[in-house]
Enzyme design. Structure first.
Site, PDB file in Angstrom:
ATOM      1  N   ALA A   1       0.802  -1.225   0.000  1.00  0.00           N
ATOM      2  CA  ALA A   1       0.000   0.000   0.000  1.00  0.00           C
ATOM      3  C   ALA A   1       0.843   1.287   0.000  1.00  0.00           C
ATOM      4  O   ALA A   1       0.642   2.160  -0.858  1.00  0.00           O
ATOM      5  CB  ALA A   1      -0.971  -0.031   1.181  1.00  0.00           C
TER       6      ALA A   1
ATOM      7  N   ARG B   1      -4.772   0.357  -8.998  1.00  0.00           N
ATOM      8  CA  ARG B   1      -5.194  -0.732  -8.096  1.00  0.00           C
ATOM      9  C   ARG B   1      -6.236  -0.155  -7.132  1.00  0.00           C
ATOM     10  O   ARG B   1      -6.044   0.932  -6.591  1.00  0.00           O
ATOM     11  CB  ARG B   1      -4.002  -1.319  -7.319  1.00  0.00           C
ATOM     12  CG  ARG B   1      -3.058  -2.106  -8.233  1.00  0.00           C
ATOM     13  CD  ARG B   1      -2.045  -2.922  -7.456  1.00  0.00           C
ATOM     14  NE  ARG B   1      -2.638  -4.115  -6.871  1.00  0.00           N
ATOM     15  CZ  ARG B   1      -2.002  -4.892  -5.984  1.00  0.00           C
ATOM     16  NH1 ARG B   1      -0.779  -4.587  -5.590  1.00  0.00           N
ATOM     17  NH2 ARG B   1      -2.584  -5.973  -5.500  1.00  0.00           N
TER      18      ARG B   1
ATOM     19  N   ASP C   1      -4.237  -2.854   3.765  1.00  0.00           N
ATOM     20  CA  ASP C   1      -4.451  -2.013   2.584  1.00  0.00           C
ATOM     21  C   ASP C   1      -5.515  -0.955   2.838  1.00  0.00           C
ATOM     22  O   ASP C   1      -5.541   0.087   2.188  1.00  0.00           O
ATOM     23  CB  ASP C   1      -4.820  -2.880   1.387  1.00  0.00           C
ATOM     24  CG  ASP C   1      -3.581  -3.619   0.907  1.00  0.00           C
ATOM     25  OD1 ASP C   1      -3.259  -4.664   1.499  1.00  0.00           O
ATOM     26  OD2 ASP C   1      -2.899  -3.099   0.001  1.00  0.00           O
TER      27      ASP C   1
ATOM     28  N   ASN D   1      -6.635  -6.797   3.819  1.00  0.00           N
ATOM     29  CA  ASN D   1      -5.208  -7.085   3.634  1.00  0.00           C
ATOM     30  C   ASN D   1      -5.103  -8.297   2.712  1.00  0.00           C
ATOM     31  O   ASN D   1      -6.118  -8.895   2.309  1.00  0.00           O
ATOM     32  CB  ASN D   1      -4.522  -7.324   4.988  1.00  0.00           C
ATOM     33  CG  ASN D   1      -3.007  -7.365   4.862  1.00  0.00           C
ATOM     34  OD1 ASN D   1      -2.413  -6.472   4.247  1.00  0.00           O
ATOM     35  ND2 ASN D   1      -2.371  -8.379   5.399  1.00  0.00           N
TER      36      ASN D   1
HETATM   37  O1  MRU Z   1      -1.007  -7.235  -3.481  1.00  0.00           O
HETATM   38  P1  MRU Z   1       0.054  -6.573  -2.643  1.00  0.00           P
HETATM   39  O2  MRU Z   1       1.340  -7.319  -2.626  1.00  0.00           O
HETATM   40  O3  MRU Z   1       0.204  -5.114  -2.983  1.00  0.00           O
HETATM   41  O4  MRU Z   1      -0.532  -6.643  -1.158  1.00  0.00           O
HETATM   42  C1  MRU Z   1       0.241  -6.131  -0.105  1.00  0.00           C
HETATM   43  C2  MRU Z   1      -0.418  -6.274   1.213  1.00  0.00           C
HETATM   44  O5  MRU Z   1      -1.500  -6.801   1.354  1.00  0.00           O
HETATM   45  C3  MRU Z   1       0.290  -5.626   2.378  1.00  0.00           C
HETATM   46  O6  MRU Z   1       0.072  -6.358   3.558  1.00  0.00           O
HETATM   47  C4  MRU Z   1      -0.231  -4.187   2.571  1.00  0.00           C
HETATM   48  O7  MRU Z   1      -0.268  -3.493   1.358  1.00  0.00           O
HETATM   49  C5  MRU Z   1       0.599  -3.431   3.542  1.00  0.00           C
HETATM   50  S1  MRU Z   1       2.246  -3.105   2.938  1.00  0.00           S
HETATM   51  C6  MRU Z   1       3.015  -2.171   4.146  1.00  0.00           C
END
Ligand code: MRU
Length: 350
Positions: A50, A91, A239, A249
């Site tokens: 995120a 996204r 997220d 998440n």
């Molecule tokens: O699909 P991604 O790899 O972007 O998903 C990431 C996550 O779910 C993380 O746990 C979240 O973004 C926090 S990152 C500090």
């Protein structure tokens, strides 16, 4: 203790990003010179997580500004608005992206920047500020979490929330890193995190570099480890955290939270306040990104399912607030009832 930046601004107006799809097998950096390629890179998960998505998109606007041939502020504004629409659509689930775009929009619409040069400089400066503030925020999350991490703790972590997912240091993985740096003798169990293996590939890569002891486990093994060997806590990123504490998440987080609850293991969500979305009342309002079937049917080039099977590939799930022990932010730790605690933290009315 190694540290690295996966997103970098080069003075000639280039955003350089470590291609996380190729880690840990290859270390490849890609250069981006326009917002369309950069938005596509976010979609394709060259960079992900995120906070990192928010930073990359902010630099996507900076590229647009710095490279613009516009001769007046209105023309530059309209180029930036087009870029922003594309970046916002990259996204849908991580609210940090929309927070960063809103913040950039305030700069773009500020009449104070009344020349092309002033606006270009301001857009770049704001992108740098968004990136740099993230590092200190993550360290504050770590510091706030330290009293919750016992000496010698075994900690389950899901996905990747470290330096790769942020500007540096990380959120949930940053907590594990800080506990290790403080000599707390912690041990991490890293969920491999199907389907894109952010845990097995990326978190393992980071903790190995940092010398933190860990084991990679399959996502379905967490309950077994809790029952048989004992786990002291789980810590995950987010997220989007809704006003009632429901948390979006990486897919599989909900399962981990339920099994933690069943085993009496504290389950912490670590996130900057930019991940808290007070405008979203509860988790069912959060859009969950559905990704391509090939992420399930293939591991890299290798097909693992029969031809033409139907696949469900939600990238995230919602963990209901009742399974969350506390939300750890840079401004403090929030315990249930989350409606009150988060509203107080965010300075909003309930
Ligand atoms: O699909 P991604 O790899 O972007 O998903 C990431 C996550 O779910 C993380 O746990 C979240 O973004 C926090 S990152 C500090």
């Amino acid at each position: 203790m190694s540290t690295f930046r996966s997103i970098e601004w080069l003075d000639e107006g280039i955003v350089r990003m470590l291609d996380q799809r190729k880690l840990p097998i290859e270390t490849v950096y890609n250069d981006y010179e326009n917002y369309t390629d950069l938005a596509q890179a976010i979609k394709d998960m060259v960079t992900r997580g995120a906070p990192a998505i928010a930073i990359a998109a902010s630099y996507g606007l900076a590229i647009t500004a710095v490279r613009s041939q516009a001769t007046n502020v209105d023309a530059l504004n309209s180029e930036l608005a087009t870029a922003m629409a594309t970046l916002r659509a990259s996204r849908p689930t991580a609210v940090n992206l929309f927070w960063a775009m809103d913040r950039m929009e305030e700069i773009i619409n500020n009449p104070k920047f009344d020349s092309v040069t002033a606006l270009k400089d301001a857009v770049l400066a704001e992108a740098h500020a968004i990136a740099e503030e993230d590092v200190e925020t993550n360290k504050s999350i770590g510091r706030n979490a330290m009293p919750l991490v016992p000496e010698g703790a075994t900690i389950i972590h899901h996905c990747n929330t470290g330096s790769l997912a942020t500007m540096d240091y990380g959120t949930a993985l940053g907590i594990i890193r800080m506990a290790h740096e403080q000599g707390k003798n912690v041990f991490a169990l890293l969920d491999e995190t199907r389907p894109r293996l952010q845990g097995g590939r990326l978190s393992a890569y980071e903790l190995k570099e940092q010398g933190v002891p860990f084991k990679v486990i399959v996502d379905g093994a967490s309950g077994h480890f809790m029952r048989r060997y004992g786990v002291d806590l789980c810590v995950v990123g987010a997220d989007r955290v809704a006003a009632n504490g429901d948390t979006a998440n990486k897919i599989g987080t909900y399962n981990l939270a339920v099994v933690a609850h069943e085993n009496g293991v504290p389950f912490y969500v670590a996130a900057p306040t930019t991940t808290i979305d007070m405008a979203t009342k509860h988790g069912d309002e959060i859009e969950i990104e559905e990704r391509h079937a090939s992420e399930i049917t293939h591991v890299r080039e290798c097909q693992i399912t029969p031809d033409d099977v139907e696949v469900g590939n939600p990238a995230f799930d919602i963990t209901p607030a009742k399974y969350i022990t506390a939300v750890i932010t840079e401004k403090g730790v929030v315990y249930p009832p989350f409606e009150e605690g988060l509203a107080k933290l965010m300075g909003s009315e309930i």
